[in-house]
Scaffold this motif. Structure first.
Motif, PDB file in Angstrom:
ATOM      1  N   SER A 268     -18.163 -16.344   4.666  1.00 10.04           N
ATOM      2  CA  SER A 268     -18.944 -15.300   4.562  1.00 10.04           C
ATOM      3  C   SER A 268     -18.811 -13.933   4.097  1.00 10.04           C
ATOM      4  CB  SER A 268     -19.148 -15.568   6.425  1.00 10.04           C
ATOM      5  OG  SER A 268     -20.430 -14.553   6.327  1.00 10.04           O
ATOM      6  N   GLU A 269     -19.317 -13.077   3.283  1.00 12.04           N
ATOM      7  CA  GLU A 269     -18.578 -11.770   3.545  1.00 12.04           C
ATOM      8  C   GLU A 269     -19.787 -10.757   4.076  1.00 12.04           C
ATOM      9  OE1 GLU A 269     -19.043 -11.554  -1.198  1.00 12.04           O
ATOM     10  OE2 GLU A 269     -17.524 -13.372  -1.348  1.00 12.04           O
ATOM     11  N   ALA A 270     -20.887 -10.567   4.874  1.00  3.72           N
ATOM     12  CA  ALA A 270     -21.656 -10.330   5.057  1.00  3.72           C
ATOM     13  C   ALA A 270     -21.933 -10.818   7.201  1.00  3.72           C
ATOM     14  CB  ALA A 270     -22.863  -9.560   4.888  1.00  3.72           C
ATOM     15  N   TYR A 271     -22.440  -9.870   7.637  1.00  6.17           N
ATOM     16  CA  TYR A 271     -22.943 -10.529   9.082  1.00  6.17           C
ATOM     17  C   TYR A 271     -24.184  -9.388   9.556  1.00  6.17           C
ATOM     18  CZ  TYR A 271     -23.153 -12.965  13.948  1.00  6.17           C
ATOM     19  OH  TYR A 271     -23.810 -13.349  14.507  1.00  6.17           O
TER      20      TYR A 271
ATOM     21  N   GLY B 178     -21.216  -1.169   8.853  1.00  5.23           N
ATOM     22  CA  GLY B 178     -19.676  -0.523   7.869  1.00  5.23           C
ATOM     23  C   GLY B 178     -18.727  -1.607   7.492  1.00  5.23           C
ATOM     24  N   ASN B 179     -17.572  -1.864   6.947  1.00  4.16           N
ATOM     25  CA  ASN B 179     -16.677  -2.578   6.001  1.00  4.16           C
ATOM     26  C   ASN B 179     -15.553  -3.049   6.619  1.00  4.16           C
ATOM     27  OD1 ASN B 179     -18.989  -2.810   3.857  1.00  4.16           O
ATOM     28  ND2 ASN B 179     -18.502  -0.724   2.724  1.00  4.16           N
ATOM     29  N   VAL B 180     -15.106  -4.113   6.498  1.00  6.77           N
ATOM     30  CA  VAL B 180     -13.894  -4.648   7.031  1.00  6.77           C
ATOM     31  C   VAL B 180     -12.955  -4.889   5.185  1.00  6.77           C
ATOM     32  CG1 VAL B 180     -12.216  -5.980   7.488  1.00  6.77           C
ATOM     33  CG2 VAL B 180     -14.021  -5.293   8.811  1.00  6.77           C
ATOM     34  N   LYS B 181     -11.665  -3.855   4.834  1.00  7.86           N
ATOM     35  CA  LYS B 181     -10.949  -4.598   3.474  1.00  7.86           C
ATOM     36  C   LYS B 181      -9.874  -5.555   3.814  1.00  7.86           C
ATOM     37  CE  LYS B 181     -13.569  -1.755   1.171  1.00  7.86           C
ATOM     38  NZ  LYS B 181     -14.185  -1.842   0.018  1.00  7.86           N
TER      39      LYS B 181
ATOM     40  N   SER C 288     -19.085  -7.268   5.353  1.00  9.02           N
ATOM     41  CA  SER C 288     -19.485  -6.063   5.841  1.00  9.02           C
ATOM     42  C   SER C 288     -20.300  -6.245   6.433  1.00  9.02           C
ATOM     43  CB  SER C 288     -20.726  -5.448   4.597  1.00  9.02           C
ATOM     44  OG  SER C 288     -19.774  -5.352   3.057  1.00  9.02           O
ATOM     45  N   PHE C 289     -20.579  -5.436   8.087  1.00  9.40           N
ATOM     46  CA  PHE C 289     -21.578  -5.620   8.797  1.00  9.40           C
ATOM     47  C   PHE C 289     -22.328  -4.724   9.050  1.00  9.40           C
ATOM     48  CE2 PHE C 289     -17.962  -3.694  10.718  1.00  9.40           C
ATOM     49  CZ  PHE C 289     -18.501  -2.649  11.017  1.00  9.40           C
TER      50      PHE C 289
END
Length: 164
Positions: A24-27, A94-97, A112-113
């Protein structure tokens, strides 16, 4: 005969290329009118070498996340599952790297969330203040009946339809 053109072509074999997938790349986290509600979601890190799955390593201290966002992981050495949590102090998407190590190669993935903010509500004349369910018997299940509606459930004869 004269030579009109010459070229050299380099072919790259990518059957041994690395790729990394987040399941899952986004939520989108639920929110209030101004901030996220505390909550979490998960994503699993899967690393591939060509068509074969290989071990992926994630070091939590290398992850970059906005303030109020934390990341934990399970102990799976091949495909770790990350839990991304937000606190009520998070007020913007925001984004988590996430740096993922596969042997001596590092691939940085982005999770990304967003936040689904609720409406303001409470303003005079806005919102739902009451409801009333009404019933009617119809002859079909697709065409709305045209008779009188009632708040009590009527008896429905065979081959008829109850509309609400």
């Amino acid at each position: 005969m004269a030579q009109k053109a010459a070229d050299q072509v380099t072919i790259v074999d990518v059957t041994d290329a690395y790729s990394v997938i987040l399941t899952s790349e986004a939520y989108t986290f639920p929110g209030t009118t101004s901030a996220a509600k505390a909550g979490s979601t998960t994503t699993q890190v899967v690393a591939m070498l060509g068509a074969d799955q290989v071990a992926a390593t994630v070091t939590l201290s290398e992850i970059t996340a906005p303030s109020g966002v934390t990341v934990t992981k399970d102990t799976d050495a091949t495909a770790p599952t990350l839990t991304i949590s937000v606190s009520t102090s998070v007020t913007a998407p925001g984004n988590v790297k996430i740096p993922v190590h596969i042997g001596d190669v590092t691939i940085v993935k982005t999770f990304s969330f967003g936040i689904a903010f609720t409406g303001q509500g409470g303003a005079a004349g806005k919102g739902i203040s009451s409801t009333k369910v009404e019933y009617q018997v119809g002859t079909t299940g697709t065409d709305a009946p045209t008779g009188a509606w009632t708040t009590t459930i009527p008896t429905v004869p065979a081959a008829k339809y109850l509309w609400t």
